[in-house]
Design a protein around this motif. Structure first.
Motif, short mmCIF file in Angstrom:
data_model
loop_
_atom_site.label_atom_id
_atom_site.label_comp_id
_atom_site.label_asym_id
_atom_site.label_seq_id
_atom_site.Cartn_x
_atom_site.Cartn_y
_atom_site.Cartn_z
N LEU A 36 42.54 38.96 50.17
CA LEU A 36 41.77 39.24 51.39
C LEU A 36 41.90 38.12 52.42
O LEU A 36 42.09 38.37 53.62
CB LEU A 36 40.28 39.45 51.03
N ARG A 37 41.79 36.87 51.95
CA ARG A 37 41.77 35.76 52.92
C ARG A 37 43.11 35.59 53.64
O ARG A 37 43.12 35.46 54.88
CB ARG A 37 41.25 34.48 52.23
N GLU A 92 44.32 31.13 50.19
CA GLU A 92 44.31 31.79 48.88
C GLU A 92 44.23 30.75 47.76
O GLU A 92 43.57 30.98 46.74
CB GLU A 92 45.54 32.69 48.73
N TYR A 119 41.05 28.30 43.55
CA TYR A 119 40.43 27.11 42.91
C TYR A 119 38.93 27.35 42.70
O TYR A 119 38.37 27.06 41.65
CB TYR A 119 40.68 25.84 43.74
N LEU A 170 37.33 30.11 42.35
CA LEU A 170 37.07 31.09 41.29
C LEU A 170 37.23 30.44 39.91
O LEU A 170 36.42 30.66 39.01
CB LEU A 170 38.03 32.29 41.41
N ASP A 194 34.27 28.18 39.39
CA ASP A 194 33.04 28.96 39.27
C ASP A 194 32.91 29.62 37.89
O ASP A 194 31.82 29.80 37.38
CB ASP A 194 33.00 30.03 40.36
N ARG A 223 38.37 37.18 34.84
CA ARG A 223 38.57 37.08 36.29
C ARG A 223 39.88 37.79 36.61
O ARG A 223 40.86 37.60 35.92
CB ARG A 223 38.63 35.60 36.68
N ARG A 224 39.86 38.58 37.64
CA ARG A 224 41.06 39.33 38.04
C ARG A 224 41.63 40.13 36.87
O ARG A 224 42.83 40.24 36.68
CB ARG A 224 42.10 38.38 38.67
N VAL A 281 31.24 24.77 49.35
CA VAL A 281 30.66 23.92 48.29
C VAL A 281 29.14 23.84 48.46
O VAL A 281 28.38 23.89 47.49
CB VAL A 281 31.33 22.51 48.29
N GLN A 333 27.70 26.97 47.07
CA GLN A 333 27.70 26.98 45.60
C GLN A 333 26.54 26.13 45.07
O GLN A 333 25.88 26.51 44.10
CB GLN A 333 29.05 26.44 45.09
N THR A 337 30.27 32.54 50.38
CA THR A 337 31.31 33.56 50.62
C THR A 337 31.77 33.57 52.07
O THR A 337 32.96 33.61 52.36
CB THR A 337 30.76 34.96 50.29
N PHE A 359 30.85 41.55 53.08
CA PHE A 359 31.66 41.43 51.87
C PHE A 359 30.79 41.03 50.68
O PHE A 359 30.92 41.57 49.59
CB PHE A 359 32.77 40.39 52.08
N GLN A 360 29.85 40.10 50.91
CA GLN A 360 29.02 39.66 49.80
C GLN A 360 27.96 40.70 49.42
O GLN A 360 27.67 40.89 48.24
CB GLN A 360 28.36 38.31 50.11
N LYS A 383 36.13 41.69 36.48
CA LYS A 383 35.22 40.67 35.92
C LYS A 383 34.03 41.37 35.26
O LYS A 383 33.80 42.56 35.52
CB LYS A 383 34.76 39.69 37.00
C1 GRG Z 1 33.31 26.20 42.73
C2 GRG Z 1 32.92 25.10 44.98
C3 GRG Z 1 32.94 26.31 44.16
C4 GRG Z 1 32.63 27.46 44.75
C5 GRG Z 1 32.65 28.75 44.06
C6 GRG Z 1 33.92 31.69 45.10
C7 GRG Z 1 32.72 31.11 44.50
C8 GRG Z 1 32.22 29.81 45.02
C9 GRG Z 1 32.14 31.69 43.46
C10 GRG Z 1 32.67 32.92 42.80
C11 GRG Z 1 31.61 33.91 42.55
C12 GRG Z 1 31.36 34.79 43.72
C13 GRG Z 1 30.82 36.13 43.45
C14 GRG Z 1 31.60 34.35 44.90
C15 GRG Z 1 31.42 35.12 46.09
C16 GRG Z 1 32.73 35.27 46.73
C17 GRG Z 1 33.47 36.36 46.10
C18 GRG Z 1 32.95 37.72 46.25
C19 GRG Z 1 34.56 36.07 45.45
C20 GRG Z 1 35.48 37.08 44.95
O1 GRG Z 1 36.39 37.30 45.99
P1 GRG Z 1 37.38 38.52 45.99
O2 GRG Z 1 36.62 39.77 45.67
O3 GRG Z 1 38.31 38.17 44.74
O4 GRG Z 1 38.15 38.49 47.25
P2 GRG Z 1 39.89 38.45 44.54
O5 GRG Z 1 40.11 38.26 43.06
O6 GRG Z 1 40.18 39.86 44.99
O7 GRG Z 1 40.61 37.44 45.35
#
Ligand code: GRG
Length: 299
Positions: free
Chosen positions: A47-48, A74, A79, A81, A84, A95-96, A156, A159, A186, A222-223, A240
């Motif tokens: 997505l990004r 990306e 990183y 994910l 986290d 994951r994925r 960060v 998080q 997010t 998105f969130q 996941k």
């Molecule tokens: C460790 C500093 C640090 C931050 C972690 C990304 C994140 C912050 C946590 C992951 C958990 C989560 C639900 C985060 C919200 C962002 C999110 C929905 C991530 C998933 O993104 P997608 O759906 O994933 O774009 P893919 O796998 O498709 O890239």
């Protein structure tokens, strides 16, 4: 195939091809390369990178200059994910659609794979800046947007707020806290992806303001849909373990407002995001369709 799907495939393909090149440079210790590559090549929607390349196209920017930034986004996302998912954070086994990084490589190498992707992202951007800074005077602004969005005042920070909210009640008194978590954890990376793309063109101040507005609304959308899919999605689509938010009574849109209200908020947020794109007229068609797609997403 629709124009939207064709464009998405094109963005994903060019980002993937370049990421593959970056992962194959010499000098990366083999165990580190395997751990980094495991997560970045595991799939994901990309997505990004799509946001960066679409914003670049929308403004008529330099695709060549945008591509390293799209790949860096990306890497930073991947990183986050990996880290986290670690036991010290969210402790997720998948994951994925695959075992999470620490399940495959152990915690030490998962930590280093995340560190590696983050620092490599900045190396890639700075190396690209040597080529593009002269042709694209706002290239530094693009890199700054990425650093700020991913850093201590962006993702960060989000998080930290998320991990500190475990014992917080899911009630209206904490609505602001939830908004902070979502916009930072997010939204910040999503907004940065868009800004990076728009800064590769000659964007006017009003266009930058509009893309920030779009990014904030789209990131929130998105969130919220992520929260909804934690209830209504399936492992095949999301890759996941789902249902954790309800089990842990986590502060989310669904737990705070209920599923029906969360869906209404998502729809209103999508409308707000599309409204922000008005001045770009038909050049923003891809981002409009992406917004509708995200509202109805299953993965
Ligand atoms: C460790 C500093 C640090 C931050 C972690 C990304 C994140 C912050 C946590 C992951 C958990 C989560 C639900 C985060 C919200 C962002 C999110 C929905 C991530 C998933 O993104 P997608 O759906 O994933 O774009 P893919 O796998 O498709 O890239």
């Amino acid at each position: 195939m629709s124009v939207f799907s064709e464009k998405t495939n094109e963005y994903v393909m060019i980002a993937d091809a370049r990421i593959k090149e970056y992962m194959n440079v010499s000098g990366i210790p083999e165990v580190l390369r395997r751990a980094m590559d495991y997560s970045i090549s595991a799939g994901g929607k990309r997505l990004r990178p799509c946001l960066t390349l679409a914003a670049c196209d929308m403004i008529g920017g330099s695709r060549a200059a945008a591509l390293p930034l799209a790949c860096a986004m990306e890497m930073i996302h991947t990183y986050s994910l990996i880290h986290d998912d670690m036991p010290c954070m969210d402790n997720d086994d998948y994951r994925r659609g695959k075992p999470s990084n620490h399940k495959m490589f152990g915690e030490t190498f998962a930590l280093l794979a995340g560190d590696g992707l983050l620092s490599y992202a900045f190396e890639i951007m700075l190396n690209a800046a040597r080529t593009y800074c002269e042709k694209v005077p706002t290239y530094t602004d693009a890199m700054y947007a990425i650093a700020e969005g991913s850093g201590v005042r962006g993702m960060v920070a989000g998080q930290v707020a998320d991990l500190s909210s475990n014992d917080v009640a899911c009630d209206a008194a904490n609505a602001d806290k939830l908004a902070y978590i979502h916009t930072h954890k997010t939204g910040a990376l999503i907004k940065a992806s868009l800004l990076a793309g728009i800064y590769t063109g000659n964007a006017k101040a009003t266009e930058i303001t509009a893309i920030v507005k779009f990014g904030e609304a789209y990131g929130l959308l998105f969130q919220i849909t992520d929260d909804i899919l934690d209830v209504e999605g399936d492992f095949k689509g999301m890759g996941k373990t789902l249902g954790k938010d309800a089990a842990q009574q986590k502060l989310t849109y669904v737990n705070l407002y209920g599923l029906d209200k969360a869906k209404i908020v998502a729809k209103n947020t999508a409308d707000e995001a599309k409204c922000a794109l008005e001045q770009f007229a038909e050049a923003a068609e891809y981002l409009r369709e992406l917004t509708d797609n995200t509202l109805n997403r299953k993965k």
